[in-house]
Write an enzyme that holds these catalytic residues in place. Structure first.
Site, PDB file in Angstrom:
ATOM      1  N   LEU A 204       0.871  -1.184   0.000  1.00 58.38           N
ATOM      2  CA  LEU A 204       0.000   0.000   0.000  1.00 58.38           C
ATOM      3  C   LEU A 204       0.900   1.224   0.000  1.00 58.38           C
ATOM      4  CD1 LEU A 204      -2.608  -0.896   2.802  1.00 58.38           C
ATOM      5  CD2 LEU A 204      -3.064  -0.829   0.338  1.00 58.38           C
ATOM      6  N   HIS A 205       0.684   2.127  -0.943  1.00 54.88           N
ATOM      7  CA  HIS A 205       1.515   3.336  -0.921  1.00 54.88           C
ATOM      8  C   HIS A 205       0.830   4.570  -1.493  1.00 54.88           C
ATOM      9  CE1 HIS A 205       2.164   2.479  -5.193  1.00 54.88           C
ATOM     10  NE2 HIS A 205       2.583   3.717  -5.313  1.00 54.88           N
TER      11      HIS A 205
END
Length: 363
Positions: A204-205
């Site tokens: 997740l970014h």
């Protein structure tokens, strides 16, 4: 022919590797400018060494900052580089702030610009990457589209005359690395994940998932509640936001790991039962490597991955009943054929030939 590549982030380095090799094989001069948008060694240096990319000729050291600060700093620094180098082509990659800065600086310096991975569209104007893609495509001289769908997007925007179907250079490096990994050793999970057990690989970014404290906490909670171990590769943005908001990452099913060098990432995908991500690159790598992907976004620019259920969009997994979310994330690989919508692994050679042809035609 002299080509100057502008890169700055992990996905661009993966795409740079086969292009650099193809330019060298064809006897062209190639200069590499690294803006430093990704300055963490796990997202930069390991890719140069692991993918045998020549060291950058110029490092700008732009570093972190807001989108405006990062883009502006790269833009100002590149002006001087371009004035000194005067290449036949400035080649920009993907959809980052470095991409847009490279394209804008080049056109304002009077240099021809080629955009590798042109024509991708999520149609989500809240994504910074979407603005970078559209603006870069509309100022570039040569649009190197990875797919037929990208070609159609560009035609609808009036850019057909500048568009060429090149294929996707990420296929080149992904398939080559897959073969090297499988020949050298069994595919292995990241550290901290029990060997021999099914697991999911997660990242997740994107700002839409990490910059809101409540959403970030809910997404980590959804991962933590899955019945399989989840190897979460922690991007610096995720680590910073989790610290800022007091969100504990290593809980429940989640096992925290640093970002992986490319060969180790490919090995981890191959060893996994599936992928959960918001990364465009990892969606496609999962597809190419035959692993089901669950994308924590409402849309994807890589629409071909959705065919046959290989990729599924689940923007709010925490709103689903736990058992349904578990079935989705840990679903078996579909039986549907994937085909080859991204090319056959020889796109980098076509990119070089197109640069040669279009450069000659342009005089």
């Amino acid at each position: 022919m002299k080509v100057l590549s502008v890169v700055g982030a992990r996905p661009q380095l993966v795409k740079l590797a086969p292009v650099a090799a193809a330019l060298s094989a064809a006897g062209h001069r190639h200069r590499i400018v690294h803006t430093g948008q990704h300055y963490d060694a796990d997202l930069s240096d390991v890719f140069f060494s692991g993918l045998s990319i020549p060291d950058p000729d110029v490092r700008l050291g732009v570093g972190s900052g807001s989108h405006g600060v990062q883009t502006g700093a790269a833009l100002a620094a590149l002006d001087e580089v371009f004035a000194e180098e005067r290449p036949d082509w400035v080649l920009v990659y993907g959809d980052t702030n470095s991409t847009l800065a490279g394209a804008l600086s080049a056109v304002k310096t009077g240099l021809p610009v080629a955009h590798l991975e042109a024509g991708l569209r999520s149609f989500n104007r809240r994504m910074p990457e979407e603005h970078n893609r559209v603006l870069t495509d509309h100022c570039a001289d040569l649009l190197l589209a990875p797919t037929e769908e990208a070609v159609r997007h560009l035609a609808r925007e009036g850019l057909a005359a500048r568009t060429r179907l090149a294929g996707d250079v990420m296929v080149d490096v992904c398939l080559r690395t897959r073969d090297e990994v499988l020949a050298a050793r069994p595919a292995a999970p990241p550290a901290g994940v029990p060997a021999g057990r099914p697991f999911l690989l997660a990242t997740l970014h994107r700002p839409g998932n990490t910059d809101d404290p409540a959403r970030l906490a809910a997404l980590i909670g959804a991962l933590a509640g899955l019945p399989l171990p989840v190897a979460l590769l922690v991007h610096p943005r995720l680590a910073a936001r989790a610290r800022e908001y007091g969100v504990e990452l290593a809980r429940g099913s989640v096992r925290v790991s640093r970002p992986l060098p490319y060969a180790e990432l490919v090995a981890a995908v191959l060893a996994s039962a599936g992928v959960v991500t918001d990364s465009g690159g990892l969606q496609k790598e999962a597809f190419l490597l035959g692993r089901p992907c669950t994308t924590v976004r409402p849309e994807t620019e890589w629409v071909e991955t959705l065919d046959g259920g290989w990729n599924m969009l689940v923007p709010d997994p925490y709103e689903l009943p736990r058992d349904r979310w578990a079935r989705l994330a840990a679903r078996p690989a579909p039986r549907a054929a994937r085909g080859a919508p991204y090319g056959d692994g020889s796109a980098a050679g076509r990119v070089v030939r197109l640069l040669e042809e279009e450069g000659a035609a342009g005089g």
